[in-house]
Each structure stands twice: as C-alpha cells, then as structure tokens.
Design a protein around this motif. Structure first.
Motif, PDB file in Angstrom:
ATOM      1  N   LEU A   1       0.842  -1.196   0.000  1.00 56.66           N
ATOM      2  CA  LEU A   1       0.000   0.000   0.000  1.00 56.66           C
ATOM      3  C   LEU A   1       0.876   1.245   0.000  1.00 56.66           C
ATOM      4  CD1 LEU A   1      -2.676  -1.120   2.615  1.00 56.66           C
ATOM      5  CD2 LEU A   1      -2.823  -1.222   0.119  1.00 56.66           C
ATOM      6  N   SER A   2       0.407   2.279  -0.690  1.00 56.22           N
ATOM      7  CA  SER A   2       1.212   3.498  -0.793  1.00 56.22           C
ATOM      8  C   SER A   2       0.572   4.647  -0.026  1.00 56.22           C
ATOM      9  CB  SER A   2       1.377   3.889  -2.270  1.00 56.22           C
ATOM     10  OG  SER A   2       0.122   4.231  -2.816  1.00 56.22           O
ATOM     11  N   HIS A   3       1.360   5.677   0.189  1.00 57.63           N
ATOM     12  CA  HIS A   3       0.902   6.904   0.844  1.00 57.63           C
ATOM     13  C   HIS A   3       0.310   7.786  -0.248  1.00 57.63           C
ATOM     14  CE1 HIS A   3       3.878   5.181   3.562  1.00 57.63           C
ATOM     15  NE2 HIS A   3       3.264   5.832   4.532  1.00 57.63           N
ATOM     16  N   SER A   4      -0.890   7.406  -0.702  1.00 57.72           N
ATOM     17  CA  SER A   4      -1.471   7.966  -1.913  1.00 57.72           C
ATOM     18  C   SER A   4      -2.234   9.268  -1.722  1.00 57.72           C
ATOM     19  CB  SER A   4      -2.400   6.928  -2.551  1.00 57.72           C
ATOM     20  OG  SER A   4      -3.396   6.551  -1.616  1.00 57.72           O
ATOM     21  N   ARG A   5      -2.607   9.610  -0.494  1.00 56.64           N
ATOM     22  CA  ARG A   5      -3.410  10.813  -0.257  1.00 56.64           C
ATOM     23  C   ARG A   5      -3.353  11.195   1.217  1.00 56.64           C
ATOM     24  NH1 ARG A   5      -7.863   9.323   2.539  1.00 56.64           N
ATOM     25  NH2 ARG A   5      -8.542   7.179   2.407  1.00 56.64           N
ATOM     26  N   GLY A   6      -3.956  12.292   1.558  1.00 60.92           N
ATOM     27  CA  GLY A   6      -4.053  12.687   2.957  1.00 60.92           C
ATOM     28  C   GLY A   6      -4.923  11.701   3.722  1.00 60.92           C
ATOM     29  N   GLY A   7      -4.581  11.476   4.989  1.00 60.27           N
ATOM     30  CA  GLY A   7      -5.356  10.579   5.838  1.00 60.27           C
ATOM     31  C   GLY A   7      -4.867   9.149   5.875  1.00 60.27           C
ATOM     32  N   VAL A   8      -3.766   8.850   5.202  1.00 55.87           N
ATOM     33  CA  VAL A   8      -3.206   7.494   5.226  1.00 55.87           C
ATOM     34  C   VAL A   8      -2.445   7.315   6.544  1.00 55.87           C
ATOM     35  CG1 VAL A   8      -1.530   5.944   4.135  1.00 55.87           C
ATOM     36  CG2 VAL A   8      -3.064   7.321   2.720  1.00 55.87           C
ATOM     37  N   VAL A   9      -2.667   6.194   7.212  1.00 56.40           N
ATOM     38  CA  VAL A   9      -2.016   5.903   8.492  1.00 56.40           C
ATOM     39  C   VAL A   9      -0.962   4.826   8.259  1.00 56.40           C
ATOM     40  CG1 VAL A   9      -2.376   5.187  10.890  1.00 56.40           C
ATOM     41  CG2 VAL A   9      -4.211   6.389   9.671  1.00 56.40           C
ATOM     42  N   SER A  10       0.266   5.099   8.722  1.00 59.55           N
ATOM     43  CA  SER A  10       1.323   4.107   8.523  1.00 59.55           C
ATOM     44  C   SER A  10       2.223   3.992   9.743  1.00 59.55           C
ATOM     45  CB  SER A  10       2.158   4.425   7.277  1.00 59.55           C
ATOM     46  OG  SER A  10       2.875   5.615   7.425  1.00 59.55           O
ATOM     47  N   LEU A  11       2.831   2.816   9.870  1.00 60.34           N
ATOM     48  CA  LEU A  11       3.784   2.514  10.937  1.00 60.34           C
ATOM     49  C   LEU A  11       5.148   3.019  10.506  1.00 60.34           C
ATOM     50  CD1 LEU A  11       4.530   0.941  13.581  1.00 60.34           C
ATOM     51  CD2 LEU A  11       4.987  -1.009  12.087  1.00 60.34           C
ATOM     52  N   CYS A  12       5.769   3.812  11.360  1.00 59.61           N
ATOM     53  CA  CYS A  12       7.100   4.346  11.056  1.00 59.61           C
ATOM     54  C   CYS A  12       8.150   3.311  11.415  1.00 59.61           C
ATOM     55  CB  CYS A  12       7.376   5.615  11.875  1.00 59.61           C
ATOM     56  SG  CYS A  12       6.226   6.934  11.573  1.00 59.61           S
ATOM     57  N   LEU A  13       8.954   2.966  10.448  1.00 66.35           N
ATOM     58  CA  LEU A  13      10.091   2.093  10.714  1.00 66.35           C
ATOM     59  C   LEU A  13      11.261   3.016  10.990  1.00 66.35           C
ATOM     60  CD1 LEU A  13       9.538  -0.628   8.003  1.00 66.35           C
ATOM     61  CD2 LEU A  13       8.884  -0.650  10.399  1.00 66.35           C
ATOM     62  N   SER A  14      11.475   3.285  12.251  1.00 64.15           N
ATOM     63  CA  SER A  14      12.441   4.290  12.690  1.00 64.15           C
ATOM     64  C   SER A  14      13.851   3.959  12.247  1.00 64.15           C
ATOM     65  CB  SER A  14      12.386   4.385  14.212  1.00 64.15           C
ATOM     66  OG  SER A  14      13.403   5.207  14.708  1.00 64.15           O
TER      67      SER A  14
ATOM     68  N   VAL B   1       6.789   2.086  18.405  1.00 62.18           N
ATOM     69  CA  VAL B   1       5.345   2.165  18.230  1.00 62.18           C
ATOM     70  C   VAL B   1       4.942   3.518  17.646  1.00 62.18           C
ATOM     71  CG1 VAL B   1       4.703   0.464  19.971  1.00 62.18           C
ATOM     72  CG2 VAL B   1       5.108   2.824  20.660  1.00 62.18           C
ATOM     73  N   GLU B   2       5.789   4.085  16.814  1.00 69.06           N
ATOM     74  CA  GLU B   2       5.477   5.371  16.205  1.00 69.06           C
ATOM     75  C   GLU B   2       4.665   5.158  14.929  1.00 69.06           C
ATOM     76  OE1 GLU B   2       9.670   7.464  17.517  1.00 69.06           O
ATOM     77  OE2 GLU B   2       9.248   7.128  15.425  1.00 69.06           O
ATOM     78  N   PHE B   3       3.719   6.057  14.695  1.00 66.79           N
ATOM     79  CA  PHE B   3       2.975   6.016  13.451  1.00 66.79           C
ATOM     80  C   PHE B   3       2.778   7.438  12.971  1.00 66.79           C
ATOM     81  CE2 PHE B   3      -0.283   6.672  16.584  1.00 66.79           C
ATOM     82  CZ  PHE B   3      -1.220   7.482  15.954  1.00 66.79           C
ATOM     83  N   LEU B   4       2.344   7.575  11.721  1.00 67.50           N
ATOM     84  CA  LEU B   4       2.069   8.900  11.192  1.00 67.50           C
ATOM     85  C   LEU B   4       0.790   8.872  10.387  1.00 67.50           C
ATOM     86  CD1 LEU B   4       2.706   9.089   7.897  1.00 67.50           C
ATOM     87  CD2 LEU B   4       5.036   9.006   8.710  1.00 67.50           C
ATOM     88  N   ILE B   5       0.214  10.056  10.208  1.00 65.80           N
ATOM     89  CA  ILE B   5      -0.955  10.244   9.361  1.00 65.80           C
ATOM     90  C   ILE B   5      -0.585  11.312   8.351  1.00 65.80           C
ATOM     91  CG2 ILE B   5      -3.382  10.920   9.254  1.00 65.80           C
ATOM     92  CD1 ILE B   5      -3.614  10.130  12.225  1.00 65.80           C
ATOM     93  N   THR B   6      -0.693  10.990   7.064  1.00 65.96           N
ATOM     94  CA  THR B   6      -0.388  11.984   6.046  1.00 65.96           C
ATOM     95  C   THR B   6      -1.490  13.037   6.042  1.00 65.96           C
ATOM     96  OG1 THR B   6      -1.484  10.692   4.324  1.00 65.96           O
ATOM     97  CG2 THR B   6       0.881  10.360   4.595  1.00 65.96           C
TER      98      THR B   6
ATOM     99  N   ASP C   1       6.878   5.845   0.831  1.00 60.97           N
ATOM    100  CA  ASP C   1       6.643   4.492   0.323  1.00 60.97           C
ATOM    101  C   ASP C   1       7.930   3.673   0.410  1.00 60.97           C
ATOM    102  OD1 ASP C   1       4.065   5.261  -0.234  1.00 60.97           O
ATOM    103  OD2 ASP C   1       4.422   5.585  -2.376  1.00 60.97           O
ATOM    104  N   GLY C   2       7.785   2.433   0.858  1.00 59.46           N
ATOM    105  CA  GLY C   2       8.936   1.556   0.992  1.00 59.46           C
ATOM    106  C   GLY C   2       9.714   1.771   2.278  1.00 59.46           C
ATOM    107  N   LYS C   3       9.321   2.773   3.065  1.00 55.15           N
ATOM    108  CA  LYS C   3       9.989   3.043   4.339  1.00 55.15           C
ATOM    109  C   LYS C   3       9.039   2.837   5.515  1.00 55.15           C
ATOM    110  CE  LYS C   3      13.192   6.342   2.361  1.00 55.15           C
ATOM    111  NZ  LYS C   3      13.618   7.710   2.287  1.00 55.15           N
ATOM    112  N   ASN C   4       7.765   3.147   5.319  1.00 53.47           N
ATOM    113  CA  ASN C   4       6.748   2.981   6.352  1.00 53.47           C
ATOM    114  C   ASN C   4       5.690   2.014   5.845  1.00 53.47           C
ATOM    115  OD1 ASN C   4       8.151   4.954   7.698  1.00 53.47           O
ATOM    116  ND2 ASN C   4       6.639   6.542   7.384  1.00 53.47           N
ATOM    117  N   ILE C   5       5.039   1.302   6.755  1.00 56.02           N
ATOM    118  CA  ILE C   5       4.047   0.309   6.386  1.00 56.02           C
ATOM    119  C   ILE C   5       2.654   0.902   6.555  1.00 56.02           C
ATOM    120  CG2 ILE C   5       3.082  -1.961   6.906  1.00 56.02           C
ATOM    121  CD1 ILE C   5       5.879  -2.750   7.935  1.00 56.02           C
ATOM    122  N   VAL C   6       1.941   1.074   5.452  1.00 55.97           N
ATOM    123  CA  VAL C   6       0.573   1.596   5.480  1.00 55.97           C
ATOM    124  C   VAL C   6      -0.344   0.519   6.045  1.00 55.97           C
ATOM    125  CG1 VAL C   6      -1.359   2.410   4.078  1.00 55.97           C
ATOM    126  CG2 VAL C   6       0.974   3.143   3.531  1.00 55.97           C
TER     127      VAL C   6
END
Length: 152
Positions: free
Chosen positions: A27-40, A57-62, A72-77
């Motif tokens: 899954l990609s960070h295709s738009r605002g509102g995507v939630v993904s796990l940050c691979l620190s 346990v960090e995550f982000l929301i675009t 993409d390829g760094k964080n898991i959506v």
C-alpha cells in the motif's frame, strides 16, 4: 504518565524479531489521511534495538493533499482516516520550531565533528510550539473493512 504522548506497551509484550517482508509495503501513501507505521532509523542501531525496553510504536498520518512517495517503501501503510481528517489537519497546522539555515549548518558541522549534542538539538526541530492534547478519541468500527492497494 500518558499525558505527554507516551505509549507504554504491556509489560510482557513479546518482541518482534522477524524481518519486515517486502509485501508489507504494497500500500502506498497515496493521499491525505493514510495511516502508517514508522520504521524508525533507530531500529538499525544496536544501542536501541538490543535494549530490552525498546519498542517502536510510532505512526504517522499523512495530511495531503497529494501522495507522499518519499514514505513508500519506508513505512508500512495499515489504515486510513475515515472521519475527522479536519481534526488531523488542525493538529498538523500547529506552528512548529524551525531552526534558521545558519543553525542547521552549525548542527551539520557539529555532527560531522562527532558532537553527540547535534542529534539532541535536532530532536526538537519541527516539534509543536504548544502542547496538543488528544482526548476522548476512539476507533471507528467499519462493517466491511477493506484497504485496496490504492486506498480509494
């Protein structure tokens, strides 16, 4: 204390020692509102990953409006905001500390010279200038949850 943005895992939480599989990044960070796990980036440093109390346990929301291919390829959506994106946008609009170009240059030089304080200084960059409290929030239950690779 949980009022400072701390996340505390259960005491007997088993550590995940598996490597991340490539299909986790479908899954990609295709738009605002995507939630993904940050691979620190800290996950690669033995000082952090070998600490038995370390749990990432960090995550982000675009916040959009468009795609964020640099993630993409760094964080898991793993999800998307279905309601309340206006609240996310309000939090994202909170003013943050942004150092001047000169301070950034001094910091780069200090890091190059091996000064450990450079990373400590960088940790406060882009932090909100005022405290943001999130309370009384929950999880929206969806009858038929599905996430397609395009996150419509």
């Amino acid at each position: 204390r949980r009022d400072r943005g701390e996340v505390r895992p259960p005491l007997q939480l088993a550590r995940n020692t598996e490597s991340v599989k490539s299909d986790s990044f479908l899954l990609s960070h295709s738009r605002g509102g995507v939630v993904s796990l940050c691979l620190s980036e800290n996950d690669d440093e033995d000082e952090f990953k070998l600490d038995p109390n370390y749990h990432n346990v960090e995550f982000l929301i675009t916040t959009g409006p468009g795609p964020c291919p640099q993630l993409d390829g760094k964080n898991i959506v793993f999800g998307a905001v279905l309601e309340g994106l206006d609240v996310v946008a309000a939090i994202a609009s909170t003013p943050t500390y942004k150092p001047s170009e000169r301070i950034r240059q001094f910091n780069d030089l200090a890091e190059f010279l091996g000064d450990e304080r450079a990373q400590n200084a960088r940790n406060i960059w882009n932090r909100p200038l005022k405290t943001v409290y999130i309370s009384d929030c929950g999880e929206l239950k969806v009858a038929n949850p599905s996430l397609s690779p395009s996150l419509p």
